[in-house]
Design a protein around this motif. Structure first.
Motif, short mmCIF file in Angstrom:
data_model
loop_
_atom_site.label_atom_id
_atom_site.label_comp_id
_atom_site.label_asym_id
_atom_site.label_seq_id
_atom_site.Cartn_x
_atom_site.Cartn_y
_atom_site.Cartn_z
N GLU A 90 -84.17 30.79 2.24
CA GLU A 90 -84.81 29.53 2.47
C GLU A 90 -86.12 29.59 1.80
O GLU A 90 -86.64 28.71 1.38
CB GLU A 90 -84.87 29.13 3.96
CG GLU A 90 -83.49 28.74 4.53
CD GLU A 90 -82.44 29.68 4.80
OE1 GLU A 90 -81.20 29.85 4.78
OE2 GLU A 90 -83.22 31.06 4.80
N ARG A 91 -86.85 30.59 2.18
CA ARG A 91 -88.53 30.65 1.71
C ARG A 91 -88.26 30.67 0.25
O ARG A 91 -89.47 30.35 -0.36
CB ARG A 91 -88.98 31.77 2.25
CG ARG A 91 -89.38 31.82 3.69
CD ARG A 91 -90.53 33.02 4.20
NE ARG A 91 -89.87 34.13 4.06
CZ ARG A 91 -88.87 34.84 5.10
NH1 ARG A 91 -88.92 34.11 6.39
NH2 ARG A 91 -88.54 36.03 5.12
N ALA A 92 -87.40 31.37 -0.21
CA ALA A 92 -87.31 31.66 -1.82
C ALA A 92 -87.17 30.08 -2.57
O ALA A 92 -87.74 29.89 -3.55
CB ALA A 92 -86.11 32.55 -2.32
N GLY A 93 -86.14 29.44 -1.87
CA GLY A 93 -86.04 27.97 -2.44
C GLY A 93 -87.25 27.06 -2.10
O GLY A 93 -87.49 26.47 -2.96
N ILE A 94 -88.02 27.40 -1.22
CA ILE A 94 -89.23 26.62 -1.14
C ILE A 94 -90.37 26.94 -2.00
O ILE A 94 -91.03 26.12 -2.54
CB ILE A 94 -89.96 26.79 0.25
CG1 ILE A 94 -89.09 26.00 1.59
CG2 ILE A 94 -91.23 26.22 0.47
CD1 ILE A 94 -89.43 26.36 2.83
N ARG A 95 -90.59 28.26 -2.20
CA ARG A 95 -91.23 28.79 -3.40
C ARG A 95 -90.94 28.35 -4.62
O ARG A 95 -91.91 27.82 -5.19
CB ARG A 95 -91.17 30.43 -3.36
CG ARG A 95 -92.18 30.79 -2.20
CD ARG A 95 -92.27 32.42 -2.72
NE ARG A 95 -91.23 33.05 -2.66
CZ ARG A 95 -90.66 33.77 -1.45
NH1 ARG A 95 -91.39 33.72 -0.36
NH2 ARG A 95 -89.49 34.48 -1.32
N ARG A 96 -89.78 28.22 -5.00
CA ARG A 96 -89.11 27.67 -6.25
C ARG A 96 -89.61 26.31 -6.43
O ARG A 96 -90.22 25.81 -7.53
CB ARG A 96 -87.72 27.75 -6.61
CG ARG A 96 -86.96 26.97 -7.80
CD ARG A 96 -85.41 27.11 -7.50
NE ARG A 96 -84.95 26.62 -8.80
CZ ARG A 96 -84.58 25.34 -8.79
NH1 ARG A 96 -84.74 24.45 -7.71
NH2 ARG A 96 -84.02 24.83 -9.92
N LYS A 97 -89.25 25.47 -5.35
CA LYS A 97 -89.54 23.94 -5.48
C LYS A 97 -90.95 23.80 -5.55
O LYS A 97 -91.39 22.77 -6.39
CB LYS A 97 -89.14 23.29 -4.16
CG LYS A 97 -89.10 21.78 -4.11
CD LYS A 97 -88.84 21.42 -2.50
CE LYS A 97 -89.18 19.74 -2.74
NZ LYS A 97 -88.61 19.13 -1.37
N ASN A 98 -92.04 24.48 -4.89
CA ASN A 98 -93.32 24.22 -4.89
C ASN A 98 -93.93 24.75 -6.30
O ASN A 98 -94.95 24.05 -6.88
CB ASN A 98 -94.26 25.07 -3.78
CG ASN A 98 -93.76 24.58 -2.38
OD1 ASN A 98 -93.43 23.26 -2.26
ND2 ASN A 98 -93.94 25.39 -1.52
N THR A 99 -93.34 25.73 -6.79
CA THR A 99 -93.93 26.28 -8.21
C THR A 99 -93.55 25.14 -9.28
O THR A 99 -94.23 24.86 -10.15
CB THR A 99 -93.34 27.54 -8.60
OG1 THR A 99 -93.51 28.55 -7.51
CG2 THR A 99 -93.64 28.23 -9.91
N LEU A 100 -92.14 24.51 -9.12
CA LEU A 100 -91.83 23.81 -10.25
C LEU A 100 -92.84 22.61 -10.01
O LEU A 100 -93.00 21.82 -11.24
CB LEU A 100 -90.56 23.22 -10.00
CG LEU A 100 -89.12 24.22 -10.08
CD1 LEU A 100 -87.96 23.42 -10.01
CD2 LEU A 100 -89.25 24.28 -11.99
N ALA A 101 -93.12 22.03 -9.01
CA ALA A 101 -94.07 20.97 -8.74
C ALA A 101 -95.52 21.10 -9.33
O ALA A 101 -96.01 20.11 -9.75
CB ALA A 101 -94.06 20.43 -7.21
N CYS A 102 -95.63 22.46 -9.59
CA CYS A 102 -97.19 22.83 -10.10
C CYS A 102 -97.38 22.93 -11.48
O CYS A 102 -98.19 23.15 -12.34
CB CYS A 102 -97.87 23.83 -9.44
SG CYS A 102 -98.10 23.43 -7.67
#
Length: 476
Positions: A5-17
């Motif tokens: 789940e943490r990996a999924g959040i990191r992916r989402k946050n990185t894509l947004a930036c």
């Protein structure tokens, strides 16, 4: 919260930036969590000992985390050594966090912040599992990467193929490569050297294909037919596991296929469903290629932006018809097409221009581009003209020694190509949106006699194939 789940959040946050232009220039398409979980389950895993894992172009570390999480849960006695390679500084923070998560489970981790291609060509290290989502970008001929790869005997048109070729070379004995990539490498001329090299070095363990092009990387607006492949270095398999699901989150079906079902005629087939099996079986009784029939297929000679100086909006005494893919409507050529905002005539003023034309006659036209979601991947029609005409390069055309065809034979070929059964067969081995001339050269046809007989019976595409299969018309 778990590490996946943490990996999924990191992916989402990185894509947004990220800057979308730079992301596209790098060919970055970060692996969704559901895809990563499928990939992590595909290799065969030993029960004990040390296993060395490599994640090339690791991005935010999604595949590293997925592989480590799976190994930790299902092989707790394994000692895991993980190497992640990534040179995009904007991703290193997220990747380090992912590796820290892995390290907290007792995994030995290493981050190589270098260009993967350069590093892999110089490294002598070998790995038991390589799990990768390589960049999806063309490899420019003569570029630094292209020259380096060619110096090591690797000739590929795309970075993802380069990553796959290097991955196979970095495997230990019986090591396994798991990769998600566009399916387009499985057929066509551009990847023929790559396929031959890959099949010569490794064997297929499993292939997973998806029914949807849009849902695999759905949050990134990627419309690409992707495939996941698991290969083993050296060891030849008697069977290959084929899996099919509509999207990464839906349930999948699977079947065992023989190597000969998957690899033949220099192409990679993926008959994963019963419909695929039936389509291949139906085509099995037909033996003739276009070459056997004394015919050829070529790509249209006119590249419109290179021929602007001789394209005209209205006909005159020097101009001839120019046929585009968009002129084909409901399997008929509509020319001129008033809604088409392109010049539809081309002037023949000199010898250079005259080489763009085909003589008067009957030609079978096939659209080069189609989408998986369209009702037909193969779209064909007959163009009959009493004067020379020209074809845009987004069309393929079938001819006989650069001349027109017998009109009944041309009609029979078009009926054959437009039949639902041939279309279904074509989808089994064609995993991209192009209908290459090479694809048509490999396709099987009935005899000229049978094709002409179908045309004379005034058959339609829905019944022509079945009449041949049922023996109503000789299919020899």
């Amino acid at each position: 919260m778990g590490m996946m789940e943490r990996a999924g959040i990191r992916r989402k946050n990185t894509l947004a930036c990220l800057d979308s232009v730079e992301q596209a220039s790098r060919g970055q398409f970060f692996t969704p969590l559901a895809v990563a979980e499928i990939m992590a389950r595909m290799p065969r895993i030993p029960h004990s000992g040390t296993i060395k894992v490599l994640d090339p172009g690791a991005g935010t570390g999604m595949l590293s985390v997925a592989m480590v999480s799976y190994l930790y849960q299902h092989r707790p006695s394994l000692k895991i050594e993980l190497t992640a390679v990534e040179n995009d500084e904007k991703l290193l923070g997220a990747l380090k966090d992912a590796l820290n998560d892995c390290s907290s489970l007792g995994v030995t981790v290493r981050l190589v912040s270098e260009d993967y291609i350069t590093w892999a060509l110089e490294s002598q290290e070998r790995f038991d599992i390589i799990i990768e989502n390589p960049p999806y970008r063309k490899l420019r001929a003569g570029s630094v990467h292209d020259r380096k790869l060619r110096n090591h005997g690797i000739q590929v048109p795309n970075l993802y193929a380069a990553f796959m070729a290097l991955g196979v070379r970095q495997l230990s004995v019986d090591g396994q490569l798991v990769v998600i990539a566009p399916r387009s490498w499985m057929n066509g001329t551009y990847y023929s050297r790559f396929r031959k090299d890959l099949v010569g070095r490794a064997s297929f363990n499993a292939i997973h294909i998806f029914g949807s092009r849009s849902l695999v990387f759905g949050d990134m607006n990627v419309l690409q037919e992707s495939v996941i492949v698991c290969l083993t270095l050296g060891k030849k398999q008697s069977d290959i596991l084929l899996r099919f699901s509509h999207d990464p989150s839906s349930r999948f079906t699977e079947r065992l296929a023989t190597v000969d079902e998957v690899i033949h005629s220099g192409f990679i087939f993926v008959p994963a469903t019963q419909n695929d099996i039936d389509a291949v079986a139906c085509m099995g009784q037909f033996r003739h290629t276009l070459d056997d029939l004394g015919l050829s297929v070529s790509t249209g000679k006119v590249v419109d932006f290179r021929s602007r100086d001789i394209l005209v909006d209205a006909p005159d005494i020097f101009s001839k018809r120019l046929i585009y893919s968009a002129n084909i409507i409901n399997n008929q050529v509509v020319h001129p097409r008033t809604t088409l905002s392109k010049p539809q005539w081309i002037r023949c003023m000199d010898d250079k221009a005259s080489k763009l034309f085909c003589p008067a006659g009957n030609y079978v036209l096939v659209k080069r581009f189609s989408a998986k979601e369209e009702a037909r991947r193969l779209v064909s029609t007959v163009w009959a003209s009493s004067e020379p005409s020209a074809f845009d390069n987004k069309l393929n055309y079938i001819h006989q020694s650069n001349q027109g065809l017998n009109p009944m034979l041309a009609r029979g070929i078009a009926l054959w190509l437009n039949s639902p059964q041939v279309d279904a067969y074509f989808r089994v081995f064609s995993g991209h949106t192009q209908v290459n001339a090479t694809d048509l050269r490999h396709l099987k046809f009935p005899s000229s006699h049978a094709l002409i007989a179908v045309a004379r019976q005034n058959s339609n595409p829905e019944t022509a194939f079945q009449e041949l299969v049922n023996g109503n018309i000789e299919a020899a």
